[in-house]
Write an enzyme that holds these catalytic residues in place. Structure first.
Site, PDB file in Angstrom:
ATOM      1  N   LYS A 128       0.814  -1.219   0.000  1.00 22.45           N
ATOM      2  CA  LYS A 128       0.000   0.000   0.000  1.00 22.45           C
ATOM      3  C   LYS A 128       0.856   1.283   0.000  1.00 22.45           C
ATOM      4  O   LYS A 128       2.066   1.226   0.255  1.00 22.45           O
ATOM      5  CB  LYS A 128      -0.943  -0.036   1.217  1.00 22.45           C
ATOM      6  CG  LYS A 128      -1.988  -1.170   1.148  1.00 22.45           C
ATOM      7  CD  LYS A 128      -2.963  -1.114   2.333  1.00 22.45           C
ATOM      8  CE  LYS A 128      -4.013  -2.201   2.228  1.00 22.45           C
ATOM      9  NZ  LYS A 128      -5.006  -2.129   3.331  1.00 22.45           N
ATOM     10  N   TYR A 178     -12.595  -1.828  -3.801  1.00 23.47           N
ATOM     11  CA  TYR A 178     -13.087  -1.913  -2.412  1.00 23.47           C
ATOM     12  C   TYR A 178     -14.610  -1.802  -2.322  1.00 23.47           C
ATOM     13  O   TYR A 178     -15.143  -1.451  -1.266  1.00 23.47           O
ATOM     14  CB  TYR A 178     -12.410  -0.845  -1.554  1.00 23.47           C
ATOM     15  CG  TYR A 178     -10.997  -1.217  -1.134  1.00 23.47           C
ATOM     16  CD1 TYR A 178     -10.774  -2.291  -0.263  1.00 23.47           C
ATOM     17  CD2 TYR A 178      -9.892  -0.517  -1.585  1.00 23.47           C
ATOM     18  CE1 TYR A 178      -9.496  -2.649   0.131  1.00 23.47           C
ATOM     19  CE2 TYR A 178      -8.597  -0.868  -1.191  1.00 23.47           C
ATOM     20  CZ  TYR A 178      -8.421  -1.938  -0.328  1.00 23.47           C
ATOM     21  OH  TYR A 178      -7.147  -2.295   0.063  1.00 23.47           O
ATOM     22  N   PHE A 193     -15.388   3.746   6.861  1.00 25.74           N
ATOM     23  CA  PHE A 193     -14.000   4.033   6.480  1.00 25.74           C
ATOM     24  C   PHE A 193     -13.767   4.037   4.969  1.00 25.74           C
ATOM     25  O   PHE A 193     -12.651   4.255   4.506  1.00 25.74           O
ATOM     26  CB  PHE A 193     -13.045   3.036   7.161  1.00 25.74           C
ATOM     27  CG  PHE A 193     -13.278   1.576   6.843  1.00 25.74           C
ATOM     28  CD1 PHE A 193     -12.843   1.030   5.638  1.00 25.74           C
ATOM     29  CD2 PHE A 193     -13.916   0.746   7.745  1.00 25.74           C
ATOM     30  CE1 PHE A 193     -13.055  -0.308   5.345  1.00 25.74           C
ATOM     31  CE2 PHE A 193     -14.126  -0.610   7.463  1.00 25.74           C
ATOM     32  CZ  PHE A 193     -13.689  -1.134   6.251  1.00 25.74           C
ATOM     33  N   ARG A 209      -2.089 -14.229   4.793  1.00 24.51           N
ATOM     34  CA  ARG A 209      -2.773 -13.513   5.870  1.00 24.51           C
ATOM     35  C   ARG A 209      -1.990 -13.630   7.183  1.00 24.51           C
ATOM     36  O   ARG A 209      -1.951 -12.688   7.980  1.00 24.51           O
ATOM     37  CB  ARG A 209      -4.200 -14.046   6.050  1.00 24.51           C
ATOM     38  CG  ARG A 209      -5.081 -13.926   4.810  1.00 24.51           C
ATOM     39  CD  ARG A 209      -5.627 -12.565   4.561  1.00 24.51           C
ATOM     40  NE  ARG A 209      -6.537 -12.124   5.578  1.00 24.51           N
ATOM     41  CZ  ARG A 209      -7.257 -10.998   5.510  1.00 24.51           C
ATOM     42  NH1 ARG A 209      -7.142 -10.184   4.454  1.00 24.51           N
ATOM     43  NH2 ARG A 209      -8.061 -10.655   6.468  1.00 24.51           N
ATOM     44  N   THR A 264      -5.503  -6.758  10.845  1.00 23.94           N
ATOM     45  CA  THR A 264      -5.790  -5.476  10.182  1.00 23.94           C
ATOM     46  C   THR A 264      -5.265  -4.286  10.984  1.00 23.94           C
ATOM     47  O   THR A 264      -4.622  -3.384  10.433  1.00 23.94           O
ATOM     48  CB  THR A 264      -7.319  -5.325   9.983  1.00 23.94           C
ATOM     49  OG1 THR A 264      -7.823  -6.511   9.360  1.00 23.94           O
ATOM     50  CG2 THR A 264      -7.643  -4.112   9.142  1.00 23.94           C
ATOM     51  N   ARG A 303       2.444  -6.242   9.355  1.00 25.63           N
ATOM     52  CA  ARG A 303       1.708  -5.105   9.919  1.00 25.63           C
ATOM     53  C   ARG A 303       2.226  -4.719  11.293  1.00 25.63           C
ATOM     54  O   ARG A 303       2.266  -3.529  11.627  1.00 25.63           O
ATOM     55  CB  ARG A 303       0.212  -5.420   9.935  1.00 25.63           C
ATOM     56  CG  ARG A 303      -0.405  -5.293   8.520  1.00 25.63           C
ATOM     57  CD  ARG A 303      -1.780  -5.874   8.454  1.00 25.63           C
ATOM     58  NE  ARG A 303      -2.496  -5.493   7.229  1.00 25.63           N
ATOM     59  CZ  ARG A 303      -3.644  -6.046   6.856  1.00 25.63           C
ATOM     60  NH1 ARG A 303      -4.196  -6.999   7.600  1.00 25.63           N
ATOM     61  NH2 ARG A 303      -4.248  -5.669   5.748  1.00 25.63           N
ATOM     62  N   ASN A 316      -2.073   0.298   6.665  1.00 26.30           N
ATOM     63  CA  ASN A 316      -1.521  -0.932   7.242  1.00 26.30           C
ATOM     64  C   ASN A 316      -0.656  -1.737   6.281  1.00 26.30           C
ATOM     65  O   ASN A 316      -0.554  -2.954   6.380  1.00 26.30           O
ATOM     66  CB  ASN A 316      -2.639  -1.770   7.870  1.00 26.30           C
ATOM     67  CG  ASN A 316      -3.712  -2.157   6.860  1.00 26.30           C
ATOM     68  OD1 ASN A 316      -3.612  -1.828   5.691  1.00 26.30           O
ATOM     69  ND2 ASN A 316      -4.722  -2.870   7.317  1.00 26.30           N
ATOM     70  N   HIS A 367      -2.242  -5.430   1.569  1.00 23.15           N
ATOM     71  CA  HIS A 367      -3.535  -6.093   1.389  1.00 23.15           C
ATOM     72  C   HIS A 367      -3.271  -7.532   0.982  1.00 23.15           C
ATOM     73  O   HIS A 367      -2.331  -7.804   0.251  1.00 23.15           O
ATOM     74  CB  HIS A 367      -4.341  -5.409   0.276  1.00 23.15           C
ATOM     75  CG  HIS A 367      -5.471  -6.262  -0.252  1.00 23.15           C
ATOM     76  ND1 HIS A 367      -6.709  -6.286   0.333  1.00 23.15           N
ATOM     77  CD2 HIS A 367      -5.520  -7.157  -1.269  1.00 23.15           C
ATOM     78  CE1 HIS A 367      -7.477  -7.146  -0.327  1.00 23.15           C
ATOM     79  NE2 HIS A 367      -6.776  -7.691  -1.304  1.00 23.15           N
ATOM     80  N   GLU A 427      -9.616 -10.995  -7.542  1.00 24.45           N
ATOM     81  CA  GLU A 427      -8.707  -9.855  -7.367  1.00 24.45           C
ATOM     82  C   GLU A 427      -7.497  -9.953  -8.292  1.00 24.45           C
ATOM     83  O   GLU A 427      -7.005  -8.937  -8.787  1.00 24.45           O
ATOM     84  CB  GLU A 427      -8.266  -9.775  -5.905  1.00 24.45           C
ATOM     85  CG  GLU A 427      -9.410  -9.383  -4.973  1.00 24.45           C
ATOM     86  CD  GLU A 427      -9.017  -9.331  -3.504  1.00 24.45           C
ATOM     87  OE1 GLU A 427      -9.882  -9.012  -2.680  1.00 24.45           O
ATOM     88  OE2 GLU A 427      -7.839  -9.607  -3.167  1.00 24.45           O
TER      89      GLU A 427
HETATM   90  P1  ATP Z   1      -7.083  -6.036   3.370  1.00 23.85           P
HETATM   91  O1  ATP Z   1      -8.450  -6.252   2.742  1.00 23.85           O
HETATM   92  O2  ATP Z   1      -6.459  -4.700   2.995  1.00 23.85           O
HETATM   93  O3  ATP Z   1      -6.176  -7.186   3.192  1.00 23.85           O
HETATM   94  P2  ATP Z   1      -8.199  -6.759   5.881  1.00 23.85           P
HETATM   95  O4  ATP Z   1      -8.875  -7.860   5.121  1.00 23.85           O
HETATM   96  O5  ATP Z   1      -7.363  -7.105   7.063  1.00 23.85           O
HETATM   97  O6  ATP Z   1      -7.290  -5.917   4.946  1.00 23.85           O
HETATM   98  P3  ATP Z   1     -10.711  -5.333   5.684  1.00 23.85           P
HETATM   99  O7  ATP Z   1     -11.724  -5.470   6.747  1.00 23.85           O
HETATM  100  O8  ATP Z   1     -10.915  -6.072   4.388  1.00 23.85           O
HETATM  101  O9  ATP Z   1      -9.281  -5.696   6.321  1.00 23.85           O
HETATM  102  O10 ATP Z   1     -10.532  -3.800   5.366  1.00 23.85           O
HETATM  103  C1  ATP Z   1      -9.889  -3.376   4.189  1.00 23.85           C
HETATM  104  C2  ATP Z   1      -8.972  -2.246   4.519  1.00 23.85           C
HETATM  105  O11 ATP Z   1      -9.740  -1.127   4.943  1.00 23.85           O
HETATM  106  C3  ATP Z   1      -7.992  -2.499   5.682  1.00 23.85           C
HETATM  107  O12 ATP Z   1      -6.836  -3.180   5.308  1.00 23.85           O
HETATM  108  C4  ATP Z   1      -7.680  -1.085   6.106  1.00 23.85           C
HETATM  109  O13 ATP Z   1      -6.741  -0.478   5.224  1.00 23.85           O
HETATM  110  C5  ATP Z   1      -9.037  -0.398   5.929  1.00 23.85           C
HETATM  111  N1  ATP Z   1      -9.811  -0.433   7.180  1.00 23.85           N
HETATM  112  C6  ATP Z   1     -10.473  -1.484   7.707  1.00 23.85           C
HETATM  113  N2  ATP Z   1     -11.073  -1.173   8.863  1.00 23.85           N
HETATM  114  C7  ATP Z   1     -10.807   0.119   9.074  1.00 23.85           C
HETATM  115  C8  ATP Z   1     -11.134   1.065  10.105  1.00 23.85           C
HETATM  116  N3  ATP Z   1     -11.894   0.731  11.145  1.00 23.85           N
HETATM  117  N4  ATP Z   1     -10.651   2.330   9.972  1.00 23.85           N
HETATM  118  C9  ATP Z   1      -9.895   2.697   8.929  1.00 23.85           C
HETATM  119  N5  ATP Z   1      -9.555   1.873   7.919  1.00 23.85           N
HETATM  120  C10 ATP Z   1      -9.989   0.613   7.987  1.00 23.85           C
HETATM  121 MG    MG Z   2      -9.974  -7.557   3.329  1.00 20.33          MG
END
Ligand code: ATP
Ligand code: MG
Length: 140
Positions: free
Chosen positions: A11, A51, A59, A87, A93, A104, A114, A117, A128
């Site tokens: 990212k 997304y 968010f 993962r 996250t 992370r 973070n 992805h 994806e």
């Molecule tokens: P990713 O999809 O990026 O691998 P993830 O699966 O761990 O991460 P998701 O729940 O899919 O998390 O959320 C996608 C992305 O949105 C997160 O990686 C983070 O960048 C952002 N995100 C998620 N939750 C929050 C939050 N509460 N506040 C701000 N940003 C958030």
């Molecule tokens: Mg995710």
């Protein structure tokens, strides 16, 4: 367990701090092979589409703004149990909850910024990967 492919994104917070090589080292040390990779800058429309599942989340707008704020590195990782393994290598996250030694934990700036992805299922991984790569760009 079978050989799988998963979509990874380094990212903007990580490309800004020149961490691409450090992060790729984590993947390779854990047996994930980078079989496709390119550095791109997402448009707002592309980030919104990628997304889309989070469109109703509070968010979402901030996430789209963050993901378009600088270059990203999109990559296909291949290996045994690659979706779950990646993962694990990434960590939780929220970096405050991430296990020691994860990407992370060591590099993320915040829950939003973070650093990486990773696809969360084999089905989403296929979708994806197809979002960013054509088959001739993937070289196992
Ligand atoms: P990713 O999809 O990026 O691998 P993830 O699966 O761990 O991460 P998701 O729940 O899919 O998390 O959320 C996608 C992305 O949105 C997160 O990686 C983070 O960048 C952002 N995100 C998620 N939750 C929050 C939050 N509460 N506040 C701000 N940003 C958030
Ligand atoms: Mg995710």
């Amino acid at each position: 367990m079978a050989i799988q492919r998963t979509l990874s994104i380094i990212k903007p917070d990580a490309t800004r701090r020149n961490l691409t090589g450090m992060i790729n080292d984590r993947f390779e040390k854990r047996g994930l092979r980078i079989v496709a990779q390119k550095r791109i800058r997402l448009t707002e429309a592309q980030a919104q589409r990628f997304y889309e599942v989070h469109a109703e989340r509070s968010f979402y707008r901030g996430l789209v703004a963050f993901m378009t704020s600088g270059p990203i590195v999109v990559q296909v990782l291949e290996g045994e149990n690659a979706v779950v393994l990646n993962r694990e290598v990434m960590g939780a996250t929220n970096p405050a909850d991430a296990a020691p030694g994860t990407i992370r934990k060591d590099f993320a700036e915040s829950t939003e910024a973070n650093s990486v992805h990773g696809s969360d299922s084999l089905e989403n991984a296929a979708q994806e990967i197809a979002f960013f790569f054509s088959t001739i760009e993937i070289c196992p």
